[in-house]
Design a protein around this motif. Structure first.
Motif, short mmCIF file in Angstrom:
data_model
loop_
_atom_site.label_atom_id
_atom_site.label_comp_id
_atom_site.label_asym_id
_atom_site.label_seq_id
_atom_site.Cartn_x
_atom_site.Cartn_y
_atom_site.Cartn_z
N MET A 60 -9.22 -15.99 -15.74
CA MET A 60 -9.64 -15.15 -14.63
C MET A 60 -9.43 -15.85 -13.29
SD MET A 60 -10.18 -12.42 -15.98
CE MET A 60 -10.56 -11.68 -17.57
N ILE A 61 -9.61 -17.21 -13.27
CA ILE A 61 -9.29 -17.96 -12.05
C ILE A 61 -7.80 -17.83 -11.77
CG2 ILE A 61 -9.28 -20.23 -10.97
CD1 ILE A 61 -11.66 -21.00 -12.63
N CYS A 108 -3.84 -12.98 -7.29
CA CYS A 108 -4.07 -11.89 -6.35
C CYS A 108 -4.22 -12.41 -4.92
CB CYS A 108 -5.33 -11.12 -6.75
SG CYS A 108 -5.15 -10.25 -8.29
N LEU A 109 -4.93 -13.55 -4.80
CA LEU A 109 -5.12 -14.13 -3.47
C LEU A 109 -3.78 -14.58 -2.88
CD1 LEU A 109 -7.45 -14.80 -1.56
CD2 LEU A 109 -7.43 -17.11 -2.48
N ALA A 110 -2.95 -15.21 -3.72
CA ALA A 110 -1.66 -15.71 -3.24
C ALA A 110 -0.77 -14.55 -2.78
CB ALA A 110 -0.97 -16.51 -4.33
N SER A 111 -0.92 -13.39 -3.41
CA SER A 111 -0.07 -12.26 -3.03
C SER A 111 -0.46 -11.72 -1.65
CB SER A 111 -0.15 -11.16 -4.08
OG SER A 111 -1.42 -10.53 -4.03
N TRP A 112 -1.61 -12.14 -1.13
CA TRP A 112 -1.98 -11.78 0.24
C TRP A 112 -1.61 -12.89 1.22
CZ3 TRP A 112 -3.24 -7.20 1.95
CH2 TRP A 112 -3.89 -6.28 1.13
N LEU A 113 -1.83 -14.14 0.83
CA LEU A 113 -1.85 -15.24 1.80
C LEU A 113 -0.56 -16.04 1.88
CD1 LEU A 113 -5.45 -16.70 1.32
CD2 LEU A 113 -4.61 -15.14 3.09
N ALA A 133 -10.92 -10.53 -8.05
CA ALA A 133 -9.48 -10.26 -8.13
C ALA A 133 -9.21 -8.77 -7.97
CB ALA A 133 -8.92 -10.77 -9.46
N LEU A 134 -10.05 -7.97 -8.61
CA LEU A 134 -9.90 -6.52 -8.55
C LEU A 134 -10.15 -6.02 -7.13
CD1 LEU A 134 -9.13 -4.72 -10.86
CD2 LEU A 134 -11.52 -4.19 -11.21
N LEU A 135 -11.08 -6.69 -6.46
CA LEU A 135 -11.39 -6.33 -5.08
C LEU A 135 -10.17 -6.59 -4.19
CD1 LEU A 135 -14.18 -5.34 -4.28
CD2 LEU A 135 -14.70 -7.62 -3.44
N LEU A 136 -9.48 -7.71 -4.47
CA LEU A 136 -8.31 -8.08 -3.66
C LEU A 136 -7.13 -7.17 -3.98
CD1 LEU A 136 -8.45 -11.96 -3.94
CD2 LEU A 136 -8.62 -10.64 -1.84
N TYR A 140 6.43 -12.22 -7.69
CA TYR A 140 6.41 -11.74 -6.30
C TYR A 140 5.27 -10.77 -6.03
CZ TYR A 140 11.21 -13.49 -5.75
OH TYR A 140 12.32 -14.27 -5.69
N THR A 141 4.35 -10.58 -6.99
CA THR A 141 3.25 -9.66 -6.74
C THR A 141 1.93 -10.24 -7.25
OG1 THR A 141 3.60 -8.60 -8.86
CG2 THR A 141 4.58 -7.52 -6.96
N GLY A 142 0.86 -9.59 -6.85
CA GLY A 142 -0.45 -9.92 -7.41
C GLY A 142 -0.91 -8.76 -8.27
N ASP A 143 -1.53 -9.07 -9.39
CA ASP A 143 -1.93 -8.02 -10.30
C ASP A 143 -3.22 -8.45 -11.00
OD1 ASP A 143 -2.22 -6.00 -12.08
OD2 ASP A 143 -0.46 -6.50 -13.30
N ALA A 144 -4.31 -7.70 -10.76
CA ALA A 144 -5.58 -8.02 -11.41
C ALA A 144 -5.63 -7.35 -12.77
CB ALA A 144 -6.75 -7.56 -10.54
#
Lengths: 326, 324
Positions: A73-74, A80-85, A137-140, A235-239
């Motif tokens: 989960m980490i 997910c965080l990396a796909s934003w930042l 993660a789901l929130l992000l 290239y994406t984030g996926d919770a």
């Protein structure tokens, strides 16, 4: 006994994992339609390295006789965080990487604090914190998406000098700057000692609490490195709940295959890395033999079951039945 | 409901602090819920909650038995799904299949439990590892069976009746089933040699072995019961939703462990009462219900849920500090 025999006895699990990996990879590349080419190696390395990072994270905790069921989960949360930042100019990207790694470190530290200072059982505590991390993660990323600095991503997932997979180099670098110093430090010894016999370590004045805490925190950091690489590959984030859970499960399989004792105090992250690579290769064997991918989960489950059952051979060495009960 | 409420003070006097805390938290949640919406204290709503709780209750009963031994069963998710899918699958094989659907589903769960039990009791593999592995194998088998899609078979009328029917007016069948299973578990734990052995093994397996208990058989039976009850929970859930689904069991692992532990059963084994588990199950169900009534999105629910469990465990689930 000579020195080299001590060394051999200590590294037996790691060498066995290396042997399994080499054998499996030989079968894999021999039957791969493209054969043993740089492309095949690169693809295999990229898939294997993800699990290798998560397995290293699991190793650190397992050495202390704990277990981290939130590690997947980490991994998902940091993905997910990396796909934003991790995007934008060089400076922004660098900041993003630091923020992602810092988040992983904090997640691991929270686990450690709850388990060590809160005195909760690692298994329940990390299932619960895993739920929290998955919620974040789901929130992000309520839906898969986002993007990543593609120059950096391509550089770290491509090949160096056209031959060596860059992800493998990254793995070696992480081992050199996280695992090697840790395992040779006082705190690393304390983590091993705590896993081996907490009472004895406590009586000898070993800093077991700090050692265990650092192990949990570094586990978070390593899972975050894994999450970062997942973002570089996809290239994406996926919770995805199932994927996070699968990584937790596979990390335990890799640790067991890598000769790390689940009772703590024995094994090394190198073994877990070879275990992870071997586990991935075994899973992919189905593809080169053209079997239905539907069978893959069952196949991996059976391998896991066999791997954990191998530990039962130690029973044959038990002389007194009371030794069954630890 | 009135009968239980009337007798509560007597229970409270005898119960340990954890159980009292759990019941106090239930009252607190009901109070908070009633501030949010008047219908929270209506009998219909409470019965509905009890019905939803009974699925978790059946699963948590098995989990409690295993936790009392000082072990844990992480194969719950796919034991639940296997029970549901296999029971529904049996229904496709004519009238005999329909008749045998429920026993067959439970039997599949028992089989998973027996593998767990052999691993833990005879091969001495740590329970969390072997149960994770059997969970993965069960998942693999179900994926192969369903072809990766949601299964098409639907639940039999008997399954639907058990989960949603009313044998006694106004009391859902699921609640009756939970009460029966709970009563059987209380009897087994407090009145039989098996129950004594379970507590003994949980406290110190070595001592239990030396006093002549066949500890390995007891452990194996406990895991088999846990697997069977998980599968039965799955059968009921399939009856409730009228069909099985791929990941239907995922939502029951953490809640079942949490319900048992919040109810004051020591995660290290050997200590705990069924009343506490009942309290834990109702507590978890109410918490889930309030979060969904407040229309909290899934993400927030997961976060609150994990936080509440850690917080409550820190309040009264801590291991002793003594060492050395």
């Amino acid at each position: 006994m000579k020195d080299w025999r001590y060394w051999l006895a200590e590294q037996r699990g790691t060498l066995l994992a290396l042997g399994i990996f080499v054998a499996m990879f030989a079968i894999y590349s021999a039957n791969h339609p493209a054969g043993f080419t740089a492309n095949v190696v690169q693809t295999a390395a990229n898939k294997g390295v993800l699990l290798a990072f998560v397995a290293m994270a699991q190793t650190l905790v397992v050495i202390t006789a704990g277990i981290d069921l939130s590690v997947g989960m980490i991994f998902t949360l940091t993905n997910c965080l990396a796909s934003w930042l991790v995007i934008g100019t060089g400076l922004e990207t660098a900041f993003g990487v630091v923020a992602v790694l810092g988040t992983g470190l904090v997640c691991g530290a929270i686990n450690g604090a709850i388990v060590i200072y809160g005195r909760l059982q690692p298994i329940v505590a990390t299932i619960a914190t895993g739920a929290v991390y998955f919620g974040l993660a789901l929130l992000l990323r309520p839906f898969p998406g986002g993007s990543v600095n593609e120059d950096l991503a391509d550089a770290l997932t491509g090949r160096l000098f056209g031959v060596v997979p860059a992800s493998l180099v990254a793995l070696v670098v992480v081992v050199a700057i996280v695992w090697v110093p840790f395992s040779r430090s006082v705190l690393g010894r304390a983590a091993y000692a705590a896993g081996s016999s907490e009472t004895a370590a406590y009586m000898s004045g070993v800093p077991i609490r700090r050692g265990k805490f650092v192990a949990y925190a570094l586990a978070g950091l390593l899972a975050a490195i894994g999450g970062l690489f997942l973002t570089f590959f996809t290239y994406t984030g996926d919770a995805a709940y199932a994927s996070g859970n699968a990584y937790t499960l596979f990390s335990i399989a890799a640790v067991v295959l890598g000769g790390v004792s689940l009772f703590g105090g024995k094994g090394s992250a190198l073994g877990a890395i070879f275990g992870a690579l071997a586990f991935r290769t075994i899973g992919d064997l189905l593809f080169v033999f053209d079997l239905d991918p539907l069978w893959q989960p069952l196949f991996q489950g059976v391998i896991l079951l066999i791997a954990v059952s191998l530990g039962a051979f130690a029973l044959f060495r038990v002389r007194n039945r009371l030794e069954w009960f630890l | 409901m009135n009968g239980i409420a009337g007798r509560m003070p007597k229970f409270l006097r005898r119960a340990d602090p954890a159980v009292v805390t759990a019941f106090a938290c239930i009252l607190l949640l009901l109070f908070l819920g009633s501030l949010y919406s008047r219908s929270f204290l209506s009998p219909e709503y409470l019965l509905q909650q009890l019905k939803v709780a009974s699925f978790l209750g059946v699963i948590a009963t098995g989990m409690m038995l295993v936790i009392l031994l000082g072990q844990i069963d992480l194969s719950v998710p796919w034991s639940v799904a296997t029970g549901a899918m296999m029971a529904s699958a049996a229904a496709a094989y004519g009238p005999v299949g329909v008749a045998l659907a429920i026993p067959f589903g439970i039997l599949c769960g028992v089989a998973i439990g027996i593998v767990n039990g052999i691993g833990v009791a005879y091969l001495r593999i740590p329970s969390m590892i072997i149960t994770l592995a059997t969970n993965a194998v069960a998942q693999g088998l179900m994926v192969v069976y369903t072809g990766g899609f949601s299964p098409q078979d639907s639940a039999t009328p008997a399954m639907r009746y058990l989960a949603t029917g009313f044998a006694i007016p106004a009391v859902p069948n699921a609640v009756i089933i939970w009460a029966l299973i709970g009563a059987a578990m209380v009897f087994a734990l407090t009145r039989t040699g098996f129950g004594r052995a379970v507590y003994g093994i949980g406290n110190r397996e070595r001592a239990a072995y030396l006093s002549g208990i066949d500890t390995r058989r007891v452990v194996m039976v406990a895991f088999a019961v846990s697997g069977g009850l998980s599968a039965f929970g799955g059968v009921l859930l399939a009856g409730y939703a009228s069909k099985a689904a791929q990941s239907m069991g995922d939502a029951y692992l953490l809640p079942s462990i949490a319900a048992v532990v919040l109810g004051g059963t020591s995660i290290l084994g050997g200590r705990g009462s069924y009343l506490g588990t009942v309290a834990g199950v109702i507590l978890i169900t109410l918490l889930q219900s309030i979060l969904s009534v407040m229309q909290m999105p899934e993400a927030g629910r997961q976060i609150i849920y994990g936080t509440v469990i850690v917080a409550m465990l820190l309040l009264y689930g801590r291991a002793p500090a003594s060492r050395g």
